[in-house]
Design an enzyme around this catalytic site. Sequence first.
Site, PDB file in Angstrom:
ATOM      1  N   HIS A   1       0.882  -1.145   0.061  1.00  0.00           N
ATOM      2  CA  HIS A   1       0.054  -0.077   0.061  1.00  0.00           C
ATOM      3  C   HIS A   1       0.985   1.289  -0.066  1.00  0.00           C
ATOM      4  O   HIS A   1       1.876   1.000   0.767  1.00  0.00           O
ATOM      5  CB  HIS A   1      -0.956  -0.116   1.281  1.00  0.00           C
ATOM      6  CG  HIS A   1      -2.088   0.750   1.089  1.00  0.00           C
ATOM      7  ND1 HIS A   1      -1.755   2.434   1.347  1.00  0.00           N
ATOM      8  CD2 HIS A   1      -3.365   0.719   1.054  1.00  0.00           C
ATOM      9  CE1 HIS A   1      -3.208   3.000   1.197  1.00  0.00           C
ATOM     10  NE2 HIS A   1      -4.048   1.745   1.246  1.00  0.00           N
TER      11      HIS A   1
ATOM     12  N   ARG B   1      -6.498  10.598   0.004  1.00  0.00           N
ATOM     13  CA  ARG B   1      -6.721  11.095  -1.175  1.00  0.00           C
ATOM     14  C   ARG B   1      -7.915  11.112  -1.937  1.00  0.00           C
ATOM     15  O   ARG B   1      -8.113  12.083  -2.452  1.00  0.00           O
ATOM     16  CB  ARG B   1      -5.659   9.881  -2.124  1.00  0.00           C
ATOM     17  CG  ARG B   1      -4.166  10.278  -1.599  1.00  0.00           C
ATOM     18  CD  ARG B   1      -3.210   9.014  -2.484  1.00  0.00           C
ATOM     19  NE  ARG B   1      -3.433   7.642  -1.534  1.00  0.00           N
ATOM     20  CZ  ARG B   1      -3.411   6.620  -2.107  1.00  0.00           C
ATOM     21  NH1 ARG B   1      -3.285   6.431  -3.253  1.00  0.00           N
ATOM     22  NH2 ARG B   1      -3.537   5.659  -1.379  1.00  0.00           N
TER      23      ARG B   1
END
Lengths: 624, 243
Positions: A239, A259
């Site tokens: 990740h 994000r």
Amino acid sequence: MSDSYQSFEYDVLVIGAGGAGLRAAIEASAAGCKTGLVCKSLLGKAHTVMAEGGIAAALATVDSRDSWQQHFVDSMIGGNLGNHWRMAQIHAQQAPDRVRELEKWGAVFDRTTDGKGNINVRHFGGHTYKRLAHVGDRTGLELIRTLQDKGVHSGIDVHMECTIYALLKDGDRIAGAYGYFRETGRPVLFKAKSVVVSTGGIGKLFFINSNSWECAGDGFALSYLAGAELCDMEYIQFHPTGMVWPPSVRGILITEGVRGEGGVLKNTKGERFMFKYIPPKYQGKYAETEAEADIWFKKVVIDGVKEDTVTERKPPELMSRDVVARALWNEIKEGRGTEHGGVFLDIATRRSAEDIKKKLPSMYHQFKQLADVDITKVPMETGPTCHYMMGGVKVDPETQMSNVPGLFAAGECAAGMHGSNRLGGNSLSDLVVFGKLAGEHAAIYAKKLKDFPKVDDAQLKGLNKEMNQPFENQNGEVSYKILANLQHIMEKGAGMFREEPTMEQCLKDLEGLKERVKKVTAEGNRMFNPGWHVALDLRNMLAVGEAIVRAAKERKESRGGHTRTDFTGYSKEFAKKRVVVRKKGAGMEVIREDLPQIPKELEEELVNAHMLKPEILKQLRGEA
Amino acid sequence: MGKVHLRVYRGNSEGGQLRDYEVEAEEGMVVLDVIHKIQATQSSDLACRWNCKAGKCGSCSAEINGKPRLMCMTRMNEFKEGEVITVMPMKTFPLMKDLATDVSWNYEVNKKIPPFTPVEGAVWQWEQEDADRVQEFRKCIECFLCQDTCHVLRDHDKMTKFAGPRFFVRTASLEMHPLDALDRTELLKQEHGIGLCNITKCCTEVCPESIHITDNAIIPLKERVVDKYYDPLRILWNKILGK
């Protein structure tokens, strides 16, 4: 230690009580099977609680253009066509029903603000449309608590803090499982007509990871040792955004939701670097300038304008995880990273403090409490962390059964759904879609058996002796030391970037560890003894580690979560193959198998997919 | 950071004592990191629960210098240099070993709460405002620190008569769900003994999720019980109707 053990009989035994295991147990029980559920921790603590951003399903509550076909295409492209097409199809088709079912069982998802009050969905990397149903940034907790409360009223027997050490067989077919209760150390036998493994991932094999101690690869190793085939083990998701500072929190996840809510990635020069890293498969789909990305952000995220009316494209921070993780790694490698080996993830200058606390409450608290960082004021520091195993037990897509009759797998420890890279949000949906199927078919299988398969008592005695060995070993090492060595060996040999010589060395190092594990020593007695628990987990972790490295050596190309510095592009030959690992005698056999061919009508979906250029399919197939 | 001094309870249901450990600490460590370091380098059989190490699973509950807290969310730099840090298991629950207690009673209580039951013909469209109220309760990570600190359970052992704050929060999440059809006030009044709570708010203080347990869950539920069983107008009305 005597050989006496407690004994239970179940039509269906489910090992692992995260989202997939709970969903499987609910289904098996609803089908009228006597169902047992075993969990290593207390109920409700499984790693599913860590899932933050959401559950992906084409509900189309916000963007009416969404469909299961588009979800299928996104998952296949995100997985670089390494997916089993049928699993990706089933997943995309059934996810919306599974989400609505959770709501009927009491899950409280965030609502749309359009006056209709439907389930709200958010953006996530690699998904063409807003698609993730969510509850702030604690969607996993909502899912597990909903299933837990449904489960306890479904007549399932739950055995908490119980570790399975071996699956048992009667001839070729499954016969049950043998293990121990963590509190007392007492052995326990579960006779079962069918078994579902849903034990989660492998994060604990790597030094920097986002996983709990439970993610030690149990289901992979137990199934492999029982004769099941594993596949896609080379595909590991790192990740992009794990915490990097202070050292004690290294690896803990920062949700992709940051994000999704507008957070941007910057290097120490202040550059928003993701624009440099848009791969061909995503070209044309993502904004090419900061100005364009910012207009999109303002319209879609801040003002809530419907995306289908917006001509700008979304920011490249929202590309799939493999792409973003490699970009971060490259920035850090080329000297544009922070002193702690990360880059900056900035939400503070993008959203108001109030919005951040409302949309990302657990991130706010996580940084405030663990790192003394106020994310409403300053950027976070972030770097890649081992997060998810795409590979696992090879299963039949319709039934989730492995090649061992009566042995089923679901969730992270099953392979096929995600190909070489999983999209965010596709994990929670995977759990409930395939958890349900596994439970349903484990029940069908169990009902066909009149009698319980036989269990060999001599085998149980042997297993108990093995489990007790760390107490018999004198002057060996403590398990924790070997575990730390293993994590560093895997990080070096099978981490984000791989090449032949380091993988070769990694295999040798793993052989060395095997010898040390034989002599591992546990102090004290069998009562709630973590050092002993880790000593027994090491056997599983070594088997899984070896499977990862052997599969990674076999795939001589780079694809998604498998990046080789000595074979950098997509290969035409490997595009059609999946790597399968199975036990042969005392050794491990690696074979290449054909990936099932995508049928014509789904191939057409891929070709006609929204904004997907035809040459991209060619590239992923190594034909361009 | 240098050396830190921890005093950790070691023992089982038959008894035990505090044991002293000196550990070399690193920057940013939390109490759970120090416990892990003790396991790795000094006492590999030291029992403690943990999972996520990020305050999301509620496994590593303990009493640190007398306060019920999550070990993973208690930073070492909160303590003064040279301060001895005492780590004890939760007192309210029977001890298994070292820092692990038998919390199975909580799971038994939960089973008695009738699950979410949607109203007939429910339309699954509702506003975020209504969701907000329920979502606060659903943040609970089941660390059971509220149960540990509640004097009704901790000092008076009323396990058979009182469900404890965690399960009032759980009940509130169901009772205040706009689409739930059931009424759980009788259970609250009788078996779960909500009347025994005298709203000292100790539970709210220790909640790592900052749920307003007393104000938002317990008090409104108490009001529902009062409305149903003790409202003089209602009693009169029921008499008139012959109920």
